[in-house]
Scaffold this motif. Structure first.
Motif, PDB file in Angstrom:
ATOM      1  N   LEU A  59       0.824  -1.204   0.000  1.00 46.99           N
ATOM      2  CA  LEU A  59       0.000   0.000   0.000  1.00 46.99           C
ATOM      3  C   LEU A  59       0.862   1.259   0.000  1.00 46.99           C
ATOM      4  N   ARG A  60       0.369   2.257  -0.721  1.00 45.95           N
ATOM      5  CA  ARG A  60       0.997   3.578  -0.702  1.00 45.95           C
ATOM      6  C   ARG A  60       0.215   4.484   0.234  1.00 45.95           C
ATOM      7  N   ALA A  61       0.834   5.579   0.614  1.00 44.06           N
ATOM      8  CA  ALA A  61       0.189   6.510   1.545  1.00 44.06           C
ATOM      9  C   ALA A  61      -1.086   7.097   0.956  1.00 44.06           C
ATOM     10  N   THR A  62      -1.164   7.160  -0.370  1.00 41.43           N
ATOM     11  CA  THR A  62      -2.330   7.767  -1.025  1.00 41.43           C
ATOM     12  C   THR A  62      -3.444   6.768  -1.293  1.00 41.43           C
ATOM     13  N   ASP A  63      -3.202   5.489  -1.017  1.00 37.12           N
ATOM     14  CA  ASP A  63      -4.228   4.471  -1.269  1.00 37.12           C
ATOM     15  C   ASP A  63      -5.366   4.602  -0.258  1.00 37.12           C
ATOM     16  N   PRO A  64      -6.583   4.220  -0.662  1.00 35.96           N
ATOM     17  CA  PRO A  64      -7.700   4.269   0.294  1.00 35.96           C
ATOM     18  C   PRO A  64      -7.513   3.232   1.399  1.00 35.96           C
ATOM     19  N   ALA A  65      -8.101   3.505   2.553  1.00 35.99           N
ATOM     20  CA  ALA A  65      -8.063   2.534   3.644  1.00 35.99           C
ATOM     21  C   ALA A  65      -8.872   1.312   3.241  1.00 35.99           C
ATOM     22  N   LEU A  66      -8.278   0.144   3.356  1.00 41.27           N
ATOM     23  CA  LEU A  66      -8.930  -1.093   2.931  1.00 41.27           C
ATOM     24  C   LEU A  66      -9.302  -1.931   4.147  1.00 41.27           C
ATOM     25  N   GLY A  67     -10.429  -2.586   4.045  1.00 42.61           N
ATOM     26  CA  GLY A  67     -10.892  -3.470   5.108  1.00 42.61           C
ATOM     27  C   GLY A  67     -11.189  -4.846   4.558  1.00 42.61           C
ATOM     28  N   ALA A  68     -11.313  -5.813   5.454  1.00 43.15           N
ATOM     29  CA  ALA A  68     -11.602  -7.184   5.051  1.00 43.15           C
ATOM     30  C   ALA A  68     -12.893  -7.231   4.243  1.00 43.15           C
ATOM     31  N   GLY A  69     -12.830  -7.887   3.067  1.00 44.44           N
ATOM     32  CA  GLY A  69     -13.999  -8.006   2.202  1.00 44.44           C
ATOM     33  C   GLY A  69     -14.021  -7.020   1.058  1.00 44.44           C
ATOM     34  N   ASP A  70     -13.214  -5.952   1.131  1.00 49.27           N
ATOM     35  CA  ASP A  70     -13.163  -4.987   0.030  1.00 49.27           C
ATOM     36  C   ASP A  70     -12.607  -5.657  -1.223  1.00 49.27           C
ATOM     37  N   ARG A  71     -13.125  -5.238  -2.388  1.00 53.30           N
ATOM     38  CA  ARG A  71     -12.624  -5.749  -3.660  1.00 53.30           C
ATOM     39  C   ARG A  71     -11.875  -4.643  -4.388  1.00 53.30           C
ATOM     40  N   ILE A  72     -10.713  -5.008  -4.942  1.00 54.04           N
ATOM     41  CA  ILE A  72      -9.891  -4.016  -5.644  1.00 54.04           C
ATOM     42  C   ILE A  72      -9.444  -4.567  -6.985  1.00 54.04           C
ATOM     43  N   LEU A  73      -9.094  -3.663  -7.876  1.00 52.11           N
ATOM     44  CA  LEU A  73      -8.383  -4.021  -9.095  1.00 52.11           C
ATOM     45  C   LEU A  73      -6.919  -3.759  -8.799  1.00 52.11           C
ATOM     46  N   GLY A  74      -6.093  -4.806  -8.872  1.00 55.55           N
ATOM     47  CA  GLY A  74      -4.703  -4.673  -8.465  1.00 55.55           C
ATOM     48  C   GLY A  74      -3.727  -5.031  -9.561  1.00 55.55           C
ATOM     49  N   LYS A  75      -2.561  -4.374  -9.532  1.00 53.53           N
ATOM     50  CA  LYS A  75      -1.479  -4.690 -10.458  1.00 53.53           C
ATOM     51  C   LYS A  75      -0.539  -5.644  -9.748  1.00 53.53           C
ATOM     52  N   LEU A  76      -0.341  -6.841 -10.338  1.00 51.02           N
ATOM     53  CA  LEU A  76       0.403  -7.902  -9.675  1.00 51.02           C
ATOM     54  C   LEU A  76       1.825  -8.011 -10.197  1.00 51.02           C
ATOM     55  N   THR A  77       2.714  -8.340  -9.289  1.00 55.00           N
ATOM     56  CA  THR A  77       4.103  -8.641  -9.624  1.00 55.00           C
ATOM     57  C   THR A  77       4.446  -9.971  -8.976  1.00 55.00           C
ATOM     58  N   GLU A  78       4.910 -10.919  -9.798  1.00 49.21           N
ATOM     59  CA  GLU A  78       5.256 -12.222  -9.252  1.00 49.21           C
ATOM     60  C   GLU A  78       6.586 -12.132  -8.518  1.00 49.21           C
ATOM     61  N   VAL A  79       6.660 -12.795  -7.348  1.00 48.01           N
ATOM     62  CA  VAL A  79       7.896 -12.791  -6.563  1.00 48.01           C
ATOM     63  C   VAL A  79       8.306 -14.236  -6.300  1.00 48.01           C
ATOM     64  N   LYS A  80       9.590 -14.432  -6.148  1.00 46.99           N
ATOM     65  CA  LYS A  80      10.132 -15.768  -5.896  1.00 46.99           C
ATOM     66  C   LYS A  80      10.534 -15.877  -4.424  1.00 46.99           C
ATOM     67  N   GLY A  81      10.228 -16.994  -3.812  1.00 46.56           N
ATOM     68  CA  GLY A  81      10.595 -17.207  -2.421  1.00 46.56           C
ATOM     69  C   GLY A  81       9.679 -16.455  -1.480  1.00 46.56           C
ATOM     70  N   GLY A  82       9.951 -16.532  -0.197  1.00 47.04           N
ATOM     71  CA  GLY A  82       9.124 -15.842   0.801  1.00 47.04           C
ATOM     72  C   GLY A  82       7.827 -16.574   1.059  1.00 47.04           C
ATOM     73  N   ASP A  83       6.933 -15.912   1.800  1.00 44.87           N
ATOM     74  CA  ASP A  83       5.672 -16.547   2.178  1.00 44.87           C
ATOM     75  C   ASP A  83       4.516 -16.117   1.299  1.00 44.87           C
ATOM     76  N   HIS A  84       4.802 -15.409   0.204  1.00 44.99           N
ATOM     77  CA  HIS A  84       3.739 -15.024  -0.720  1.00 44.99           C
ATOM     78  C   HIS A  84       4.247 -15.152  -2.156  1.00 44.99           C
ATOM     79  N   THR A  85       3.292 -15.294  -3.079  1.00 41.36           N
ATOM     80  CA  THR A  85       3.615 -15.552  -4.479  1.00 41.36           C
ATOM     81  C   THR A  85       3.593 -14.284  -5.317  1.00 41.36           C
ATOM     82  N   TYR A  86       2.727 -13.353  -4.951  1.00 40.77           N
ATOM     83  CA  TYR A  86       2.577 -12.106  -5.695  1.00 40.77           C
ATOM     84  C   TYR A  86       2.540 -10.925  -4.726  1.00 40.77           C
ATOM     85  N   GLU A  87       2.926  -9.787  -5.236  1.00 40.72           N
ATOM     86  CA  GLU A  87       2.708  -8.521  -4.551  1.00 40.72           C
ATOM     87  C   GLU A  87       1.775  -7.691  -5.417  1.00 40.72           C
TER      88      GLU A  87
END
Length: 761
Positions: free
Chosen positions: A103-131
């Motif tokens: 999240l950036r400082a200018t992004d809206p406050a998000l809560g559980a259940g909100d739906r967004i259109l997101g730009k994905l970047t695949e990442v290798k390793g770690g505990d997640h697959t995309y950012e």
């Protein structure tokens, strides 16, 4: 390229170019023209049929990968405070990818259940697959409703059980989820409003028979989204724990520590012992031990148990059940100081002088054994001369020394002067079938106060210890009243014939003098209610602002880690401060201390509201058979729409709608908490004695409606039905004069007359 690419080349190019994956882009990249395009199309269809590619609209992609721009649903923050989302466009056969929100400082406050259109970047390793980064929010979490489902040919409706919701929700025939008529259900908003402006809902959960035993607390649990089931991995982690060994712990098993709790308590997280100080230099002094279950040994930072405990924040208590912070393997077993069983603990030894002042203290991490599990009533009866066989062996060596130390603490408390509100606590007794058997007010015994004073002193010692050792911790903060609240209390006191000094730094002794002056008189309850309303709510915070109500400079919760996450953090801080082991504060605990404080302060408030709503429903159910009966009470609140009356017999709060009072308009003064009649100038305010008739009691919502009969003995005529009489402005001048039979009146000054004239116009 004159020939078709191999299947491997084609798949690799699509993976490397996820934003250029339609057929035209592929053909251009490989130089495929003319009739060869037909062969390319055939190859793509074969790969799609074999599952190597997935077609989304006109583009091809790897079905085991997400498109670079995807629709995501935001999940609740995890224990580390990270925000994840789940992809709504996942078509793969493997595990659903884990997407971390960046999240950036200018992004809206998000809560559980909100739906967004997101730009994905695949990442290798770690505990997640995309950012993912937010492009835009396309929908917020659906509104929730808990209520009774009423079936119809078109589907049905949900009648909310929340008394603050006065509109039904329509449910389409294909959105009922198989719910039966009269069943308790949970639903969420589904699309725009339907006919007659009613919101639409889809049923997401069927909760069963609303009249069944324990349904009342179940309603509150779902209404306030309190998690009541432990995930299997949390239960498995709890079940895997074994009792802590002695190891390097201090052996306290021979110290005659005892627990004193309510008679129906299932967990025991604190034990006490006292003795006279043998040191001649401290003649008449006391040594007081307080031992607390060592939950930090079992619930370590970052574990599954820890994540779940932080999410819950605290245990929630209902008349018929407890929603615990920790699984029963810990809360009712390994972390409960059962009689005769060795248990891990963190204990503090405090040395008091004869006047109850703490001279010094020391903390140890020990292994103890409770020598007796007693309850308040039997201990108090023993001190009053009625000694049973369970208490008798401990009278001389444990009970009497504890009461002697308590007497000294009482003297110290008097000198300190904490706020002394007289607020009796209700106890709802349920029969086996879940119906309310009786509503009583709990007796406040010296045995209760003894344990409270021991716990307060242990909490003070904990805060002082961690401050001295410069360890981060969560303080229990209670700030002094805000100036506007204090001014309102001062006006209430003056109108009742009392004085609250102005122009000086407020201290609890000033409020206690006001409470003592009013004690035993007709205004005692008014002054208690008004003083309580002037207080700010206590909360947790990593900075120390003191505890106004207790008149303490340093205060932290240490004594209930089984049911409060704040105490668990404080225990970890003690472990770190003393270097006892590696299960102390983690870097995450320290870095996120403020976020944790906000989280558990919020869950505490959530539990308070849920417990209050449940009590309201039980009281309404208890009163349903007494509709039409008359009750005495006091006005406990004043709003534009009516009066809140607290009934003497049960402590239940009911509403007297303003439309039913008298035959005139009433002006609401929010500052003074009054309603003033536009014709008579009659002023109705907090604390006045009233007689009311029970007009309605709705068990499902907890709503109680009353009809006002008398105020301070003066009969009040019932207003004409269906005609609203409350005005739009505030009341007039603040000067008051007493009318007949104790009713207060205001003189009709010119300003008031003008206001009344405007209202009538």
């Amino acid at each position: 390229m004159s020939t078709l690419p191999t299947r491997a080349d084609l798949l690799q190019w699509i993976e490397d170019n996820p934003t250029q994956s339609n057929k035209r882009d592929i053909a251009r990249a490989f130089g495929i023209k003319g009739a060869a395009r037909i062969d390319l199309k055939r190859m793509l269809k074969e790969l799609e049929a074999e599952g190597h590619l997935a077609k989304r609209k006109r583009s091809y992609s790897d079905p085991e990968k997400l498109p670079p721009v995807s629709v995501l649903q935001v999940l609740a923050p995890n224990a580390d405070g990270d925000l994840f989302a789940r992809p709504l466009e996942w078509h793969g056969e493997g595990a659903e990818p884990v997407v971390l929100m960046i999240l950036r400082a200018t992004d809206p406050a998000l809560g559980a259940g909100d739906r967004i259109l997101g730009k994905l970047t695949e990442v290798k390793g770690g505990d997640h697959t995309y950012e993912a980064r937010v492009i835009r929010r396309i929908g917020q979490a659906a509104a929730k409703v808990v209520g009774i489902f009423k079936k119809s040919a078109e589907g049905g409706r949900i009648q909310p059980i929340d008394k603050k919701q006065d509109r039904e929700w329509t449910v389409a025939a294909d959105a009922t989820g198989g719910a039966k008529d009269g069943e308790l259900v949970e639903g969420e908003a589904a699309g725009p409003k339907g006919r007659m402006g009613l919101p639409r809902a889809r049923i997401t959960a069927r909760l069963g028979d609303p009249t069944a035993p324990k349904a009342v607390s179940l309603i509150a649990i779902h209404q306030h989204a309190i998690p009541d089931d432990f995930p299997s991995n949390v239960l498995a982690e709890a079940d895997a724990h074994k009792p802590a060994p002695l190891g390097t712990r201090t052996d306290l098993r021979d110290l005659p520590l005892i627990t004193i709790d309510p008679s129906d308590a299932r967990d025991h997280d604190d034990a006490c012992f006292a003795m006279a100080d043998p040191d001649p230099a401290n003649a008449g002094g006391h040594i007081l031990w307080v031992a607390i279950a060592d939950v930090a040994h079992y619930v370590t930072s970052g574990s599954e148990l820890d994540r779940e405990a932080r999410k819950r924040g605290n245990s929630t208590y209902f008349p018929d059940r407890v929603v615990p912070m920790l699984p029963d393997r810990l809360s009712g077993d390994l972390c409960s100081l059962h009689e005769g069983v060795p248990r891990a603990c963190i204990a503090v030894e405090m040395v008091l002088d004869a006047s109850g002042e703490k001279l010094r203290h020391r903390f140890v991490r020990g292994l103890m054994k409770s020598h007796a599990s007693l309850h308040y009533e039997e201990v108090q009866e023993a001190m009053d001369g009625r000694i049973n066989d369970r208490v008798a062996p401990f009278m001389d060596d444990v009970i009497h020394p504890l009461y002697a130390a308590y007497a000294a603490l009482v003297e110290a408390r008097k000198r300190r002067g904490p706020l002394d509100l007289d607020l009796p606590e209700r106890r709802i007794e349920l029969a086996e079938n879940g119906e309310v058997q009786s509503v009583n007010f709990k007796d406040r015994l010296d045995a209760h106060r003894l344990i409270e004073e021991c716990m307060v002193l242990a909490n003070v010692a904990t805060a002082e210890e961690l401050i001295a050792r410069k360890q981060p911790l969560l303080f229990r903060v209670h700030e002094e009243p805000k100036p506007e609240k204090l001014e309102s209390l001062r006006e209430t006191a003056q109108s009742s014939g009392f004085n609250l000094a102005k122009g000086q730094v407020l201290q609890t002794r000033h409020l206690n003098k006001l409470l003592n002056d009013a004690a035993g008189g007709e205004h005692a309850e008014l002054i208690n209610i008004s003083t309580l309303r002037s207080m700010q709510q206590a909360y947790y915070f990593p900075e120390n602002f003191g505890h106004f109500g207790l008149a303490l400079r340093n205060y932290a919760h240490f004594t209930s880690p089984i049911r409060r996450y704040a105490d668990l953090i404080v225990h970890r801080a003690l472990v770190t401060a003393h270097g006892w082991d590696k299960d102390g504060l983690s870097p995450f605990d320290i870095e996120n201390l403020q976020e944790t404080a906000q989280q558990i302060s919020d869950t505490e408030r959530r539990s308070m509201v849920a417990e209050r709503d449940t009590t309201d429903r039980y009281l309404a159910a208890y009163l349903t058979e007494r509709v039409g009966n008359e009750f005495s009470g006091r006005i406990s609140g004043v709003a534009r729409f009516g009066l809140f009356v607290k009934l003497d017999e049960t402590g239940a709060d009911g509403l007297v709608p303003v439309r039913t009072i008298g035959s005139e308009y009433f002006h609401h003064d929010a500052d003074e908490q009054t309603l003033m009649g536009s014709d008579t100038g009659r002023v109705i305010g907090l604390g006045q004695r009233v007689t009311v008739r029970l007009a309605e009691a709705v068990a499902m919502t907890g709503g109680i409606e009353l009809e006002l009969l008398t105020i301070d003995g003066e009969t009040i005529a019932k207003g004409p039905s269906g005609k609203k009489r409350y005005g739009r402005g505030k009341a007039g001048p603040k000067g008051k004069s007493s009318g007949p039979k104790g009713i207060k009146f205001k003189k009709k000054a010119a300003k008031t007359k003008r206001k009344v004239t405007r209202t009538r116009s």
